[in-house]
Scaffold this active site. Structure first.
Site, PDB file in Angstrom:
ATOM      1  N   ASP A  59       0.649  -1.065  -0.062  1.00 37.10           N
ATOM      2  CA  ASP A  59      -0.092  -0.020  -0.304  1.00 37.10           C
ATOM      3  C   ASP A  59       0.921   1.152  -0.193  1.00 37.10           C
ATOM      4  OD1 ASP A  59      -2.495   1.543   0.374  1.00 37.10           O
ATOM      5  OD2 ASP A  59      -1.516   2.094   2.417  1.00 37.10           O
ATOM      6  N   SER A  80      -6.822   0.710   0.251  1.00 40.21           N
ATOM      7  CA  SER A  80      -5.670   1.370   1.074  1.00 40.21           C
ATOM      8  C   SER A  80      -5.818   1.345   2.314  1.00 40.21           C
ATOM      9  CB  SER A  80      -5.367   2.667   0.170  1.00 40.21           C
ATOM     10  OG  SER A  80      -4.309   3.264   0.959  1.00 40.21           O
TER      11      SER A  80
END
Length: 437
Positions: A173, A195
């Site tokens: 991420d 995310s």
């Protein structure tokens, strides 16, 4: 996770990009491979950027988004707090101006019997960061080992920790977010949802309450887009076995009466002492009740823990556990300027984006990750929408260590407020919607 035949990958980045570019669904194997290969450096940044743009334009369905999130989690380590004597619950806000809610909320929920493992971030642009606020407290530190985090959570006198996520938590991420930030793909709702949720699920909490901000000072300006994001995140949490609910909350007006790191800490302590602005108290209690419900804790009203001092006790213990001195004087800016009301009437509007931008220009925020912040910089708001104001009386006080920043901050505030001759109806609600069971 790599799909290979006799040492040769059966996937290629170009094929995955084309599949999504042409509107197809990515298979689980494609998603697993591309996230893993990108984390290892086998998929180049420009290829992942192209895929992110294809996802922005074509979207991902619930299965794809859930699998993408799982692959992001599996790119690193996953924390586990199932052996703690208390149920775990966390809260995440999508960010706003004056959003200091985590500071009173975490110790309040801990005082009611839950463990709160709060992994937070630093601010960027007009939105403040929880870690920046807490780092205004002398001695307080955000970097804790997993072992120390567990000790604090298990301590019945503390039960809450607010710290930075380790580098081994969903590392895919971090790499992907940096690319999205410079390629115009931040706005993809599946990528935003994955995310946020990949880090929250990897954090190991048993339950999660999301505070999705809507309005001028929020990332999501429109209600329907915010609702779509909230729904996607609740689905991801539910699919991963994390009890998840979301509140959509208003962010056209700054929360509370301060924007800026040390200023917001002081206001949070006021809330813990039984005072503070009504909107901060309202949202803190609303989120606390949701967190306790998701954690399975019944029969406890967090308002009681706020009123009788238990939340303050947990705050002071939490600050000390992370090296801070809860009795130390907070930083103060060396220079102040006052913006006075130009006329008498009722404050009808105070724009969150403009206030946040002005606070950033004064030094409370940063333009790039890693930039320093001024802990004492920010803005005090002496009136909220609906309050009466008098010509010549202070409306806003600006704080900074760099007086050359005042002109740019005043320019940001030029159209930040409206004064009406009289009140203009009922104030808008703070809590706009709720998503989840």
């Amino acid at each position: 996770m790599r799909a290979r035949v006799e040492g040769v990958s059966v996937h290629s980045a170009v094929d995955v990009i084309r599949a999504k570019r042409d509107g197809g669904e990515l298979t689980d194997a494609q998603i697993d491979w591309v996230v893993d290969a990108f984390t290892r450096g086998e998929v180049a940044d420009e290829q992942m950027s192209a895929l992110a743009m294809a996802i922005l334009l074509r979207g991902m369905n619930r299965r794809e988004t859930a699998r993408w999130t799982r692959a992001m989690i599996e790119s690193g380590k996953r924390m586990d707090f199932t052996d703690l004597p208390r149920p775990t619950v966390d809260k995440h806000s999508t960010g706003g101006v004056g959003d200091k809610i985590t500071l009173p909320l975490a110790p309040l929920v801990a005082a009611c019997g839950a463990a709160v493992p709060q992994l937070s971030g630093r601010g960027l642009g007009h939105t403040g960061g929880t870690l920046d606020k807490l780092e205004a407290i002398p001695g307080w530190r955000a970097d804790l080992s997993a072992g120390r985090m567990r000790e604090i959570l298990a301590d019945p006198e503390i039960g809450a920790v607010v710290c930075a996520a380790g580098a081994d938590l969903a590392p895919a991420d971090k790499r992907l977010y940096a690319l999205r930030d410079v390629t115009g793909t931040v706005e993809s709702i599946p990528l935003i949802a994955s995310s946020i949720m990949s880090k929250k699920i990897a954090e190991g909490t048993g339950a999660l309450v999301l505070d999705v901000k809507v309005g001028r000072g929020a990332f999501m300006k429109e209600f329907e887009a915010a609702r779509e994001l909230a729904t996607a995140m609740v689905e991801l949490g539910t699919d991963a076995g994390v009890r998840t609910v979301a509140l959509l909350t208003a962010m056209d007006t700054p929360l509370g009466c301060t924007a800026g790191n040390a200023l917001e800490v002081a206001e949070s302590v006021d809330v813990l002492a039984g005072g503070g602005p009504a909107d901060i108290v309202e949202l803190t209690l609303a989120l606390a009740r949701e967190m306790l419900a998701q954690a399975g804790i019944d029969g406890i009203d967090p308002a009681d823990a706020l009123a009788d001092g238990r939340a303050m006790d947990h705050w002071r213990a939490m600050v000390r556990a992370q090296g801070g001195d809860p009795d130390a004087a907070l930083p103060q800016a060396r220079h102040t300027e006052i913006l006075r009301a130009p006329e008498t009437g009722v404050l009808a509007r105070l724009d969150a984006m403009d206030v946040g931008l002005a606070a950033w220009r004064l030094g409370a925020g940063r333009a790039r990750q890693g930039d320093p912040v001024q802990f004492g910089a920010g803005i005090e708001m002496h009136a909220k929408p609906g309050d009466s104001v008098s010509a010549g009386k202070p409306l806003l006080t600006l704080h900074t260590d760099t007086p050359e920043a005042f002109p740019a901050a005043f320019e940001a505030l030029r159209d930040a407020f409206t004064i009406a001759p009289e009140a203009m109806g009922e104030p808008a609600p703070l809590i706009l919607d709720r998503i989840g069971d």
